[in-house]
Design an enzyme around this catalytic site. Structure first.
Site, short mmCIF file in Angstrom:
data_model
loop_
_atom_site.label_atom_id
_atom_site.label_comp_id
_atom_site.label_asym_id
_atom_site.label_seq_id
_atom_site.Cartn_x
_atom_site.Cartn_y
_atom_site.Cartn_z
CG ASP A 236 123.57 -38.84 41.43
OD1 ASP A 236 125.30 -39.67 42.10
OD2 ASP A 236 122.81 -38.32 42.10
CD GLU B 62 126.37 -42.91 48.01
OE1 GLU B 62 125.23 -42.95 48.80
OE2 GLU B 62 126.39 -41.75 48.14
#
Length: 300
Positions: free
Chosen positions: A14, A186
């Site tokens: 991420d 997401e």
């Protein structure tokens, strides 16, 4: 001469990068370097370890699941971090906000409760800040619905000027409704270009080769948004399951920053997800991303 991907070949899921002065700082989900793993670079290609930008968590959080940090730069001595962590009282992942005077931290969250925690929708994760051309600030995130078997939505709301609270209504932008997306959407990231708002998002399961990045065109920071259809970044012979991207403008180019697995072992590679760069171009105002290339011919 080009460069070699991954630009950081360690566990760094991420990823998000900010430019400060003549250098760059990268932040990632918890791992070997701490709660918020932090790196430094002068050229986006050679990275050195800094450590943990968020060494202490607020009292409302339990350690061990600190995910997806992103930084909003408010000035030369004010940096605001949005991050996901476990909300003890809620039993879900929640979004917190922390502030630092240096890009590397330490970031401090003085709150007594999460900024966002949609416990009845599975929790809240993947917060991403955005400032539009008028100077208004916005926050995007996802309800963690796949954790409890319900729909996942990308949400948006306006932020206060200091970035520490939501000030406007909460809007639902998109949910999983295309076959390639599987059970979830997401990792939102918004870009404004020529008055059009481009929402990038990831979908499918993070630990599978089918994980990929999609795109939607929005008429305002809060929608409505229309998806482009197929993914604009997906697995290649060099990398599997690319996703959780952000966009960095540097050297006259736009770069996709994202993580990916080793192509032969998605979800099981001992190094985990590593940090990659691909160029983002805009032919006819349509976002187009290089596939993951181990040997990228460009120079950041």
């Amino acid at each position: 001469m080009g460069f070699t991907n991954p630009v950081y070949d360690g566990n760094f899921a991420d990823p998000a990068i900010i430019a400060v002065g003549n250098g760059f700082y990268a932040f990632a989900t918890n791992g070997p370097l701490g709660n918020v793993q932090t790196l430094r670079s002068a050229d986006l290609v050679a990275w050195e370890q800094v450590g943990d930008a968020l060494p202490s968590l607020p009292d409302w959080s339990s350690p061990g699941r600190v995910w997806a940090p992103e930084i909003s730069v408010h000035g030369p001595d004010r940096y605001v971090m949005y991050y996901t962590t476990h909300g003890t009282a809620f039993g879900r992942q929640c979004i917190g906000v922390a502030v630092a005077s240096e890009p590397t931290g330490p970031y401090v969250d003085k709150s007594s409760e999460p900024l966002i925690c949609q416990a009845d929708e599975g929790g809240s994760i993947d917060a991403s800040p955005f400032q539009d051309s008028s100077g208004r600030r916005w926050l995007y995130w996802k309800n963690d619905g796949n954790s409890i078997g319900v729909d996942t939505w990308i949400y948006a709301s306006e932020l206060s000027p200091d970035g520490l609270s939501l000030t406007g209504p909460v809007h639902r932008l998109i949910k999983q409704d295309l076959p390639w997306e599987g059970a979830l959407v997401e990792a939102p990231y918004m870009v404004e270009r020529s008055g059009v708002f481009h929402l990038f998002y990831s979908a499918n399961a993070f630990d599978r080769a089918e994980y990929a990045v999609g795109h939607a065109r929005c008429s305002s920071p809060t929608g409505p948004c229309t998806k482009s259809g197929d993914p604009i970044l997906s697995s290649s012979p060099d990398a599997a399951g690319p996703g959780h991207n952000m966009v960095l403008h540097h050297g006259g180019r736009d770069w996709f920053v994202y993580h990916a697995w080793h192509p032969e072992s998605p979800g099981t590679d001992p190094r985990g997800r590593t940090m990659w760069l691909s160029e983002l171009t805009w032919p006819d105002e349509v976002p187009t991303v290089q596939p993951p290339l181990r040997h990228n011919p460009l120079t950041p």
